[in-house]
Design an enzyme around this catalytic site. Structure first.
Site, short mmCIF file in Angstrom:
data_model
loop_
_atom_site.label_atom_id
_atom_site.label_comp_id
_atom_site.label_asym_id
_atom_site.label_seq_id
_atom_site.Cartn_x
_atom_site.Cartn_y
_atom_site.Cartn_z
N HIS A 1 -64.39 -101.34 -44.55
CA HIS A 1 -64.06 -100.96 -46.16
C HIS A 1 -63.69 -101.98 -46.90
O HIS A 1 -62.95 -101.60 -47.91
CB HIS A 1 -62.42 -99.90 -45.55
CG HIS A 1 -62.83 -98.66 -45.18
ND1 HIS A 1 -63.95 -97.86 -45.29
CD2 HIS A 1 -62.44 -98.43 -43.93
CE1 HIS A 1 -64.09 -96.46 -44.12
NE2 HIS A 1 -62.89 -97.15 -43.55
N ASP B 1 -69.87 -96.04 -38.29
CA ASP B 1 -68.89 -95.59 -37.98
C ASP B 1 -69.09 -94.91 -39.23
O ASP B 1 -69.43 -94.20 -39.86
CB ASP B 1 -68.08 -96.74 -38.87
CG ASP B 1 -66.88 -96.48 -38.85
OD1 ASP B 1 -66.36 -96.82 -37.87
OD2 ASP B 1 -66.04 -95.86 -39.74
N HIS C 1 -66.33 -93.04 -40.70
CA HIS C 1 -66.46 -93.35 -42.46
C HIS C 1 -67.20 -94.22 -43.12
O HIS C 1 -68.47 -94.82 -42.72
CB HIS C 1 -65.18 -94.21 -42.36
CG HIS C 1 -63.77 -93.33 -41.43
ND1 HIS C 1 -63.49 -93.64 -40.24
CD2 HIS C 1 -63.18 -92.58 -41.84
CE1 HIS C 1 -62.51 -93.15 -39.79
NE2 HIS C 1 -62.23 -91.64 -40.51
N ASP D 1 -66.22 -93.49 -34.49
CA ASP D 1 -65.56 -93.04 -34.15
C ASP D 1 -65.93 -92.13 -34.10
O ASP D 1 -65.45 -90.59 -35.12
CB ASP D 1 -64.60 -93.88 -35.41
CG ASP D 1 -64.80 -93.99 -36.76
OD1 ASP D 1 -66.19 -94.09 -36.37
OD2 ASP D 1 -63.88 -94.74 -37.53
N1 Q9C Z 1 -54.92 -89.96 -45.46
C1 Q9C Z 1 -61.90 -97.37 -39.61
O1 Q9C Z 1 -62.83 -97.04 -38.96
N2 Q9C Z 1 -57.40 -93.27 -42.83
N3 Q9C Z 1 -60.62 -96.99 -40.56
C2 Q9C Z 1 -56.27 -93.14 -43.74
C3 Q9C Z 1 -54.86 -91.29 -45.21
C4 Q9C Z 1 -57.52 -94.51 -42.80
C5 Q9C Z 1 -60.74 -96.15 -40.40
C6 Q9C Z 1 -55.43 -91.81 -43.98
C7 Q9C Z 1 -58.90 -94.43 -41.78
C8 Q9C Z 1 -59.25 -96.32 -41.76
C9 Q9C Z 1 -62.61 -99.05 -39.26
ZN ZN Z 2 -64.26 -94.93 -38.66
#
Ligand code: Q9C
Ligand code: ZN
Length: 614
Positions: A164, A203, A205, A296
């Protein structure tokens, strides 16, 4: 036995026997598989010890599992290595590098908190700078060794994750974009001879940072498969959409596969591999493959809501090993259920080692929505990759499985940017089922979940603010009170295929035990599967939902290992959800120990109640 550990693999393409990993490698003179693990990356943690899914135990639990399975001895283990600023600068601004480097110099945590709060989903502590440098540098190091031929392939067990992170921006638990730094390093060192890199980001995301860095660059083919949920799933927005295909000379070299919803599993990912990724990988013919290996999307993950099994991961990986002469470097990204994470990484490393295949079989079909996404992506990219223009045979498209009908727990509480304010009664029930402490410990009892029991559990848990212990979910009306069976629960979180597989293995094991007792030869797994197919009674697929579920439920109850795994996954899930909601409300998190204490307490109470009832 202590694993072999060295700061650097031996030079030369024929490593000396002293540094060789396995006997097999010795015989075949193949370079060994490399692993990086370094405890210093555990020093990046939340400043006040608040709970956070991206925690040091993630890499610890992976390492513990690999050690337990005797993996490090069969690999070459490298210590972490800090990245050089020059390499970081190929993807990040000077300002960002300076900021991350300076984090550990800040005298007070409050200063760091202030910096962290400027970013989206970031925490920082004294150990963050070093860990970030180690994560990026270690991925570079493994890549370098693989390209130079000292390693066949490698897995960098690193944190913080990277995909990210953007040029001037930490976000989504990521500080430096580890994989992008490594890719640029390989491309910039011309003597290494790397001209084309395939980055596979599995991943759950979208890898927004990596996408941005190579958007106009045809030397890197970026492929990401992720939950999109109409642009509401983290990191949210259009970046992960199927129409984001790259720009200028990079057009056609950015490929997004956006899931419409959670629940995607082995069959869905495998279909994407077969119908999108693999044909493109073959045509692109990369010199090396880097995997942004988040876990994940694994079954049981609290953030992802998907259900790839360890076998599924091993299959996805195996199919990639046919390219780039097997030169693959995996870098850890997300993955937040410690058990799922460790099991999945173990399956991948074993696959890289090519010693034994991972048991399992692909069963079930892709969702209808999966075929839809496949066709969307192929349609959009067919001018760049002409073979994608071919129609997928109708018979294949007809093979689908249905999304779970009950409201998904993961959907109602998932890591989506858009919180659904209005909830249907069944969502409320689902949510309460996992969030009520009494249910945590007995989500599977056939006893009805009524709110009086909830109330009791609540007051034991939080004596002061009992009403918000259910984290904003309205207490259901009495008429909403509903029976939740274990079977229903399994189906609702998409565990059905996973456990159906386990049921078969269980039966297989039992049959073999009997055969051996009788002095006969055990039946091979594949023959057993064939036998199941040929059997006169209806195939498992044709058995009614309800009885399949009952079978699965009985199976889980019958095997202590399975039920332990299952209950632990459920507890972890509920635990993270409860604390997530508590944090949002400004409440202190409950510790894992405390949580378990309450859960165990409620469990013994439930058992006592049941005994009294009978
Ligand atoms: N509504 C990785 O898996 N979530 N990052 C925030 C805010 C963040 C995931 C939720 C998720 C980040 C590397
Ligand atoms: Zn992730």
């Amino acid at each position: 036995m202590e694993e072999r550990r060295q700061s650097r693999p031996p030079a030369g393409s024929k490593p000396s026997p002293a540094t060789m990993a396995s006997q097999e490698d010795l015989r075949s003179r193949r370079p060994p598989v490399g692993l990086v693990y370094d405890d210093r990356m555990c020093r990046h943690s939340t400043p006040d010890g608040e709970l956070h899914p991206e925690c040091p135990d993630r890499i610890r639990s992976i390492w513990t599992k690999l050690k337990f399975e005797g993996i490090p001895q069969r690999c070459v283990v490298l210590n972490g290595k800090e990245a050089e600023d020059e390499h970081l600068a190929s993807v990040h601004t000077k300002r960002h590098i300076k900021l991350i480097k300076g984090i550990s110099n800040k005298e007070f945590d409050s200063r760091r908190d202030r910096v962290a709060s400027k970013f989206n989903s970031i925490y920082l502590n004294k150990g963050s700078s070093e860990a970030a440098y180690l994560a990026a540098g270690s991925v570079v190091e493994v890549c370098k060794s693989v390209v130079e031929g000292q390693l066949r392939s490698g897995f960098a067990i690193v944190r913080p994750p990277g995909h990210h992170a953007e040029a001037n921006e930490a976000m989504g638990f990521c500080l430096f974009n580890n994989i992008a730094v490594a890719a640029n390093f390989l491309l910039d060192k011309h003597q290494l001879g790397i001209k084309k890199i395939l980055i596979v980001d599995w991943d759950v995301h979208h890898g927004n940072g990596t996408q941005k860095m190579f958007y106009k660059d045809p030397r890197v083919l970026f492929f990401s498969v992720h939950r999109y949920d109409s642009g509401t799933f983290y990191p949210a927005g259009d970046d992960g959409a199927y129409f984001m295909i790259g720009e200028g000379p990079g057009a056609g070299y950015n490929i997004n596969v956006p899931w419409e919803h959670g629940q995607c599993g082995d069959a869905d990912y495998n279909a994407i591999w077969d119908h999108v990724l693999l044909p493109i990988a073959k045509a692109y013919n990369p010199d090396i493959i880097l995997i942004s290996a988040g876990f994940d999307a694994a079954i049981g993950d609290p953030l992802g809501g998907c259900c790839i099994t360890p076998y599924g991961y091993s299959l996805l990986l195996m199919k990639l090993m046919d390219f780039a002469q097997g030169k693959i470097v995996m870098a850890l990204e997300g993955g937040y259920n410690l058990t799922s994470l460790a099991n999945s990484v173990f399956a991948c490393v074993r696959t890289l080692l090519e010693e034994k295949t991972i048991n399992g079989s692909l069963r079930g079909h892709p969702f209808k929505s999966t075929w839809r996404v496949i066709q969307q992506v192929r349609q959009r990219l067919k001018s760049f990759w002409p073979f994608l223009a071919a129609e997928i045979p109708q018979e294949l498209l007809a093979c689908t499985r249905k999304e779970t009908q009950t409201q998904l727990i993961y959907n109602s509480t998932s890591d989506s940017n858009v919180e659904k304010e209005e909830q249907t009664p069944s969502q409320v029930c689902s949510a309460n089922m996992v969030e009520g402490v009494g249910d945590v410990v007995q989500p599977f009892s056939n006893s009805s979940v009524d709110k009086d029991k909830h109330g009791e559990a609540k007051t034991t848990e939080h004596k002061t603010n009992d009403q918000d212990s259910f984290e904003g979910y309205p207490v259901p009306e009495a008429s909403d009170s509903k029976k939740f069976s274990m079977a229903e629960y399994i189906r609702s979180i998409g565990l059905e295929d996973y456990f159906m597989e386990a049921v078969k293995r269980h039966v297989h094991g039992k049959i073999n035990k009997k055969l051996i007792e009788r002095g006969s030869n055990p039946i091979e797994w594949n023959d057993f599967l064939k036998h199941l197919k040929e059997e006169k009674r209806p195939p498992i697929e044709a058995i009614s939902q309800e009885s399949r579920m009952t079978q699965i439920a009985n199976f889980i109850k019958s095997d202590k290992n399975v039920s332990d795994f299952f209950f632990k996954s459920v507890r972890q899930h509920v635990y993270q959800k409860i604390n997530g909601k508590r944090k949002k409300k400004g409440n202190d998190p409950i510790s894992w120990a405390k949580f378990n204490e309450i859960a165990d307490d409620a469990l013994s109470k439930n058992i006592a109640d049941d005994a009294a009832d009978n």
